[in-house]
Design a protein around this motif. Structure first.
Motif, short mmCIF file in Angstrom:
data_model
loop_
_atom_site.label_atom_id
_atom_site.label_comp_id
_atom_site.label_asym_id
_atom_site.label_seq_id
_atom_site.Cartn_x
_atom_site.Cartn_y
_atom_site.Cartn_z
N THR A 234 13.14 21.58 32.97
CA THR A 234 13.08 22.25 31.68
C THR A 234 12.02 22.48 30.53
O THR A 234 12.34 23.43 29.83
CB THR A 234 13.25 20.17 31.14
OG1 THR A 234 12.58 20.06 31.21
CG2 THR A 234 14.28 19.64 31.52
N GLY A 235 11.41 22.82 31.41
CA GLY A 235 10.28 23.04 30.84
C GLY A 235 10.02 24.43 30.80
O GLY A 235 10.26 25.56 30.18
N GLY A 236 10.89 25.03 31.79
CA GLY A 236 11.24 26.33 32.01
C GLY A 236 13.04 26.79 31.02
O GLY A 236 12.53 27.79 30.58
N LEU B 126 7.26 25.99 20.62
CA LEU B 126 5.78 25.62 19.88
C LEU B 126 7.42 25.42 18.44
O LEU B 126 7.17 25.04 17.65
CB LEU B 126 5.43 27.04 19.15
CG LEU B 126 4.41 27.78 19.37
CD1 LEU B 126 3.73 29.10 19.15
CD2 LEU B 126 4.06 26.52 20.25
N GLY B 127 8.42 24.51 19.53
CA GLY B 127 9.67 23.75 18.65
C GLY B 127 9.57 23.03 18.07
O GLY B 127 9.48 22.39 16.82
N CYS B 128 7.99 22.14 18.56
CA CYS B 128 7.30 21.21 18.55
C CYS B 128 5.75 21.74 18.32
O CYS B 128 5.36 22.16 19.12
CB CYS B 128 7.44 19.99 18.73
SG CYS B 128 8.63 19.14 19.37
N SER C 277 13.01 22.96 18.22
CA SER C 277 12.60 21.27 18.92
C SER C 277 13.22 20.54 19.52
O SER C 277 12.58 19.85 20.12
CB SER C 277 12.30 20.90 17.29
OG SER C 277 12.12 21.77 16.08
N LEU C 278 14.57 20.49 19.75
CA LEU C 278 15.26 19.44 20.35
C LEU C 278 15.07 19.77 21.97
O LEU C 278 15.01 19.26 22.86
CB LEU C 278 17.02 19.04 19.71
CG LEU C 278 17.02 19.09 18.55
CD1 LEU C 278 18.34 19.32 18.71
CD2 LEU C 278 17.00 17.86 18.38
N ILE C 279 14.64 21.23 21.94
CA ILE C 279 14.61 21.44 23.58
C ILE C 279 13.27 20.72 24.13
O ILE C 279 13.20 20.63 25.08
CB ILE C 279 14.68 23.20 23.81
CG1 ILE C 279 16.53 23.73 23.80
CG2 ILE C 279 14.26 23.87 24.96
CD1 ILE C 279 16.79 25.13 23.52
N ASN D 206 11.92 18.28 26.69
CA ASN D 206 11.34 18.14 27.53
C ASN D 206 10.03 17.73 27.69
O ASN D 206 9.84 16.44 28.03
CB ASN D 206 10.99 19.68 28.03
CG ASN D 206 9.79 20.24 28.81
OD1 ASN D 206 10.11 20.02 30.43
ND2 ASN D 206 8.54 20.31 28.37
N ARG D 207 9.71 17.08 26.77
CA ARG D 207 8.37 16.38 25.99
C ARG D 207 9.21 14.82 26.71
O ARG D 207 8.17 13.90 27.56
CB ARG D 207 8.18 15.84 24.90
CG ARG D 207 7.22 16.99 24.42
CD ARG D 207 6.77 17.23 23.20
NE ARG D 207 5.95 18.42 22.65
CZ ARG D 207 5.54 18.25 21.21
NH1 ARG D 207 5.27 17.60 21.22
NH2 ARG D 207 4.42 19.87 21.05
N THR D 208 10.39 14.70 26.10
CA THR D 208 10.75 12.89 26.68
C THR D 208 10.77 12.71 27.76
O THR D 208 10.40 11.71 27.98
CB THR D 208 12.28 13.12 25.94
OG1 THR D 208 11.57 13.26 25.07
CG2 THR D 208 12.60 11.33 25.95
#
Length: 309
Positions: free
Chosen positions: A43-45, A54-56, A77-79, A83-85
């Motif tokens: 997901t980081g990739g 920088l989506g968030c 932002s969703l992507i 990843n953060r989730t």
């Protein structure tokens, strides 16, 4: 009348210690930790390769005053938020393994130490992710971020191996020259990963369309990256042939490592010759972590529990 001689009682031999077995919850937590640490690389990739770095734009919040993406933000932002989730379940899994390893620390101190290292690195990763956002996807920080994730995959793989092994002293199960060659192969593979991180950092996938990478030529770096990669392949092939001829303990995992290397090299050649397509680059990143994990298991297979006297 003489009394019958008193019988002399001899102490019975001590019973062998019962085999230690991991609980179902510990196995679940350990496997979840390994899978999630691998998944977060994927997901980081995806964040980097889709330009969603920088989506968030904030951390720890996604947007000013909002933990989750707002309507004003784009699909990037969703992507990034996805990843953060994953960090939440990953932290829970690391905590679960640490707590259960703490309970078994009297007989499995090794597992407790490994679990503590994993939790510490997971916490460090979360903090480093914030710095990456604050410093607008600095290439060096992104590279360190990936290297720590790859290390976590290797360490959680080592935990799985040690969890299935019995406690106690261990002895070398292979000839000493084989052990030395294995460690040399590990070093060469680590150098390959290092140059892979530098190559990606100099490439076109910076994580955001507004950020350009300057400096090292990406084509030159891809060639430099391939040299230790082919050397690692040759060394692994030598180990595999040697282990097959002598039926050495790491044979099975050397075969798995060789298969992973073949696929990894094929993907690497494909992406280099086709302009670094995003999907191929992402697969290459995940395979690098799994290949390193397989190498870790090979190293651990060099030793076996010491035979009972």
């Amino acid at each position: 009348m003489s009394s019958a001689p008193a019988s002399v009682s001899t102490p019975s031999p001590a019973a062998p210690p019962a085999e230690w077995r991991a609980s179902g919850w510990l196995r679940f937590g350990a496997w979840a930790s390994f899978v999630l640490n691998t998944l977060i690389i994927a997901t980081g990739g995806a964040v980097r390769l889709t330009g969603s770095g920088l989506g968030c734009p904030n951390w720890p919040l996604c947007a000013p005053g909002s933990l989750v993406p707002t309507e004003e933000l784009s699909y990037h932002s969703l992507i990034e938020f996805g990843n953060r989730t994953i960090s939440g379940p990953l932290l829970v899994a690391a905590l679960l393994v640490l707590l259960l390893s703490w309970r078994a620390r009297a007989v499995r101190r090794d597992l407790f130490v490994i679990s503590a290292v994993v939790l510490g690195l997971v916490a460090l990763q979360a903090l480093l992710g914030g710095f990456i956002v604050w410093f607008h996807l600095n290439a060096n920080l992104v590279g360190v971020h990936y290297a720590i994730s790859l290390s976590l995959v290797c360490i959680t793989a080592a935990y799985l191996v040690r969890m299935s092994a019995q406690p106690g002293p261990r002895e070398l199960a292979v000839p000493k020259p084989f052990m030395i060659l294995t460690h040399v192969t590990t070093v060469v593979m680590a150098i390959t990963v290092l140059f892979g991180v530098l190559t990606t950092g100099s490439g076109p996938h910076s994580g955001d369309a507004t950020i350009q990478r300057d400096g090292v030529d990406a084509v030159l770096m891809s060639h430099i990256h391939s040299w230790p990669g082919y050397a690692a392949f040759a060394l692994t092939l030598a180990l595999l042939v040697w282990a097959a001829a002598r039926r050495l303990r790491p044979l099975k995992w050397l075969a798995i490592l060789m298969a992973a290397l073949v696929v990894q090299i094929a993907v690497g050649v494909f992406q280099a010759r086709n302009g670094l397509p995003e999907l191929a680059v992402g697969v290459h990143m995940v395979l690098a972590a799994l290949t390193a994990a397989a190498m870790t298991v090979v190293v651990l297979a060099l030793k076996r529990p010491t035979a009972a006297a």
